[in-house]
Design an enzyme around this catalytic site. Structure first.
Site, mmCIF file in Angstrom:
data_model
loop_
_atom_site.group_PDB
_atom_site.id
_atom_site.type_symbol
_atom_site.label_atom_id
_atom_site.label_comp_id
_atom_site.label_asym_id
_atom_site.label_seq_id
_atom_site.Cartn_x
_atom_site.Cartn_y
_atom_site.Cartn_z
ATOM 1 N N ARG A 16 8.906 -40.115 4.398
ATOM 2 C CA ARG A 16 7.747 -39.274 4.094
ATOM 3 C C ARG A 16 6.882 -39.199 5.347
ATOM 4 O O ARG A 16 6.689 -40.205 6.037
ATOM 5 C CB ARG A 16 6.925 -39.855 2.932
ATOM 6 C CG ARG A 16 7.517 -39.640 1.550
ATOM 7 C CD ARG A 16 7.504 -38.167 1.111
ATOM 8 N NE ARG A 16 8.081 -37.967 -0.199
ATOM 9 C CZ ARG A 16 9.365 -37.680 -0.447
ATOM 10 N NH1 ARG A 16 10.225 -37.565 0.556
ATOM 11 N NH2 ARG A 16 9.786 -37.476 -1.676
ATOM 12 N N ASP A 40 12.371 -35.744 9.928
ATOM 13 C CA ASP A 40 12.783 -34.747 8.936
ATOM 14 C C ASP A 40 11.618 -34.444 8.004
ATOM 15 O O ASP A 40 11.714 -33.573 7.152
ATOM 16 C CB ASP A 40 13.978 -35.310 8.140
ATOM 17 C CG ASP A 40 14.561 -34.298 7.167
ATOM 18 O OD1 ASP A 40 14.787 -33.143 7.587
ATOM 19 O OD2 ASP A 40 14.783 -34.644 5.986
ATOM 20 N N GLU A 100 3.529 -31.221 6.330
ATOM 21 C CA GLU A 100 4.671 -30.313 6.162
ATOM 22 C C GLU A 100 4.471 -29.285 5.054
ATOM 23 O O GLU A 100 5.111 -28.228 5.054
ATOM 24 C CB GLU A 100 5.964 -31.106 5.894
ATOM 25 C CG GLU A 100 6.009 -31.781 4.534
ATOM 26 C CD GLU A 100 7.326 -32.516 4.287
ATOM 27 O OE1 GLU A 100 7.737 -33.291 5.156
ATOM 28 O OE2 GLU A 100 7.935 -32.296 3.214
ATOM 29 N N HIS A 142 12.803 -31.176 6.460
ATOM 30 C CA HIS A 142 13.044 -31.874 5.186
ATOM 31 C C HIS A 142 14.378 -31.461 4.567
ATOM 32 O O HIS A 142 14.435 -30.978 3.435
ATOM 33 C CB HIS A 142 11.887 -31.614 4.204
ATOM 34 C CG HIS A 142 11.698 -32.749 3.239
ATOM 35 N ND1 HIS A 142 10.464 -33.253 2.892
ATOM 36 C CD2 HIS A 142 12.597 -33.489 2.544
ATOM 37 C CE1 HIS A 142 10.615 -34.241 2.019
ATOM 38 N NE2 HIS A 142 11.905 -34.393 1.801
HETATM 39 P P1 NAI Z 1 14.225 -47.081 -2.965
HETATM 40 O O1 NAI Z 1 13.142 -47.219 -3.976
HETATM 41 O O2 NAI Z 1 15.639 -47.321 -3.383
HETATM 42 O O3 NAI Z 1 13.928 -48.046 -1.718
HETATM 43 C C1 NAI Z 1 12.683 -48.152 -1.092
HETATM 44 C C2 NAI Z 1 12.608 -49.553 -0.481
HETATM 45 O O4 NAI Z 1 11.407 -49.609 0.303
HETATM 46 C C3 NAI Z 1 12.541 -50.666 -1.510
HETATM 47 O O5 NAI Z 1 13.532 -51.648 -1.240
HETATM 48 C C4 NAI Z 1 11.131 -51.234 -1.340
HETATM 49 O O6 NAI Z 1 11.048 -52.634 -1.603
HETATM 50 C C5 NAI Z 1 10.897 -50.926 0.131
HETATM 51 N N1 NAI Z 1 9.499 -51.024 0.540
HETATM 52 C C6 NAI Z 1 8.376 -50.840 -0.195
HETATM 53 N N2 NAI Z 1 7.287 -51.109 0.552
HETATM 54 C C7 NAI Z 1 7.729 -51.422 1.798
HETATM 55 C C8 NAI Z 1 7.097 -51.802 3.011
HETATM 56 N N3 NAI Z 1 5.776 -51.890 3.109
HETATM 57 N N4 NAI Z 1 7.871 -52.087 4.079
HETATM 58 C C9 NAI Z 1 9.229 -52.016 3.995
HETATM 59 N N5 NAI Z 1 9.873 -51.674 2.866
HETATM 60 C C10 NAI Z 1 9.144 -51.379 1.790
HETATM 61 O O7 NAI Z 1 14.036 -45.611 -2.361
HETATM 62 P P2 NAI Z 1 15.142 -44.698 -1.655
HETATM 63 O O8 NAI Z 1 15.915 -43.953 -2.689
HETATM 64 O O9 NAI Z 1 15.883 -45.519 -0.663
HETATM 65 O O10 NAI Z 1 14.221 -43.641 -0.896
HETATM 66 C C11 NAI Z 1 13.358 -44.030 0.151
HETATM 67 C C12 NAI Z 1 12.436 -42.873 0.487
HETATM 68 O O11 NAI Z 1 13.193 -41.815 1.067
HETATM 69 C C13 NAI Z 1 11.766 -42.204 -0.735
HETATM 70 O O12 NAI Z 1 10.571 -42.879 -1.081
HETATM 71 C C14 NAI Z 1 11.482 -40.824 -0.257
HETATM 72 O O13 NAI Z 1 10.182 -40.796 0.254
HETATM 73 C C15 NAI Z 1 12.496 -40.600 0.880
HETATM 74 N N6 NAI Z 1 13.457 -39.513 0.620
HETATM 75 C C16 NAI Z 1 13.606 -38.534 1.565
HETATM 76 C C17 NAI Z 1 14.508 -37.505 1.367
HETATM 77 C C18 NAI Z 1 14.719 -36.418 2.389
HETATM 78 O O14 NAI Z 1 15.299 -35.366 2.069
HETATM 79 N N7 NAI Z 1 14.326 -36.605 3.632
HETATM 80 C C19 NAI Z 1 15.292 -37.420 0.120
HETATM 81 C C20 NAI Z 1 15.108 -38.541 -0.771
HETATM 82 C C21 NAI Z 1 14.197 -39.532 -0.536
#
Ligand code: NAI
Length: 334
Positions: A237, A261, A266, A298
């Site tokens: 994000r 990305d 954005e 994105h």
């Molecule tokens: P997820 O929920 O599986 O993993 C997120 C991880 O971040 C968790 O393990 C959590 O403990 C960790 N986390 C939380 N606070 C943190 C911190 N302060 N420092 C380090 N780690 C921390 O989420 P997922 O599915 O892996 O997605 C991650 C992010 O990717 C989403 O929140 C979304 O913003 C982004 N995303 C981007 C896309 C794109 O098209 N560019 C598409 C899908 C998601």
């Protein structure tokens, strides 16, 4: 059930119509596609709808949610995993059902992070243009061998883990930072404190959600702690990064390269053809002047598999609501 899809692009319509026909034709869903983003000005487009289906840059603050509730809208279904754009407290108070698509293809985003790193490192975007113009000089295209380099994964959830696996496969040393590390990460790399990761990684890739605690996680202080000349990749994000601080770090050469990305502002730019418009975002325009900056709009999620999964899971979420059964993907149930 009438569902209005905001920020609907032709590809959304294609995959929602295909999935509707293939798997949910017997269900009484009426889908209305609106290209407009959901904002204070566009709530009226949902008039007569039971549900609205939204994406990453649609605005679901208390004012918008109150307007939707006033029109009789009962459900919000997100076509994405992140839910930083919705005021969940207001949604709960107003009695909305809210569900998301928690994981539509972690590998799709992880592979895009790799594509960004590879492109920036070996300058394939510049090589492509040069060769087409008959310029076969290699000057300016020098990269490093990624095998043996250290990659830091901030957030070892679904996407972070998939990214870690890919870089491990390239022969990189992988470090992770996460308050709740994925147990599987131990087979791939070492969990360290964020400061240690920043100090040791040649490539830092962000995969944590946008929360109050992670807003501008990359700022003046954290950039100063990074290994000089390191590469930063953000496919998570935009607001994880303080863009002005990153521009200063690029100017001072402390940051070696940046691939994003996602971008904090954005919503005023991405997902539209603006090639005939004047971009009035000076921060973004400054970013575009650096030869070592790569921006995509994105598209990390943008694969056939992910779009199918988004449509499939969104219909399932709506079915849970209509049938009154438990929904694993619900953030708020009615
Ligand atoms: P997820 O929920 O599986 O993993 C997120 C991880 O971040 C968790 O393990 C959590 O403990 C960790 N986390 C939380 N606070 C943190 C911190 N302060 N420092 C380090 N780690 C921390 O989420 P997922 O599915 O892996 O997605 C991650 C992010 O990717 C989403 O929140 C979304 O913003 C982004 N995303 C981007 C896309 C794109 O098209 N560019 C598409 C899908 C998601």
């Amino acid at each position: 059930m009438k569902v209005t899809l905001y920020s609907a692009q032709p590809y959304d319509e294609r995959f929602f119509e295909e999935t509707h026909l293939e798997g949910f034709a017997d269900e009484a869903f009426e889908l209305v596609y609106q290209t407009a983003t959901l904002t204070h000005q566009t709530t009226a487009l949902a008039e007569g709808s039971d549900a609205v289906c939204v994406f990453v840059n649609d605005v679901l603050d208390a004012v918008v949610l109150e307007a939707l509730a006033g029109m009789g809208v009962k459900a919000i279904v997100l076509r994405c995993a992140g839910f930083n754009n919705i005021d969940l407290d207001a949604a709960e108070r107003l009695g909305f059902f809210v569900a998301r698509v928690p994981a539509y293809s972690p590998e799709a985003v992880a592979e895009h992070a790799l594509a960004l790193a590879m492109t920036l490192n070996r300058h394939t975007h510049r090589a492509f243009n040069r060769v087409r113009e008959g310029n076969f000089a290699l000057d300016g295209l020098l990269g490093v061998t990624l095998h043996g380099r250290t990659v830091g994964i901030v957030g070892t959830g679904r996407i972070g883990l998939a990214t870690a696996r890919i870089f491990k496969g390239l022969g990189c040393r992988v470090l992770g930072s996460d308050p709740f590390p994925a147990p599987d990460f131990a087979d791939i790399g070492e969990i360290v404190a964020l400061d240690t990761l920043l100090a040791r990684a040649d490539i830092v890739s962000l995969h944590c959600p946008l929360l109050e605690a992670t807003h501008h996680l990359i700022n003046d202080a954290s950039l100063a702690r990074m290994k000089p000349g390191a590469m930063l990749i953000n496919t998570s994000r935009g607001a994880l990064i303080d863009t002005c601080a990153v521009i200063e770090a690029l100017k001072s050469r402390q940051l070696g390269a940046l691939a994003i990305d996602v971008y904090e502002q954005e919503s005023g730019l991405f997902f539209r053809d603006r090639s005939s418009e004047i971009i009035d975002d000076d921060v973004f325009s400054r970013l575009m002047t650096f030869p070592n900056v790569l921006v995509t709009g994105h598209q990390g999620f943008f694969t056939v598999e992910a779009l199918r999964e988004i449509a499939q899971v969104t219909f399932q979420n709506l079915l849970c609501l209509t049938r009154g059964v438990h929904c694993d993907n619900a953030l708020i149930t009615r």
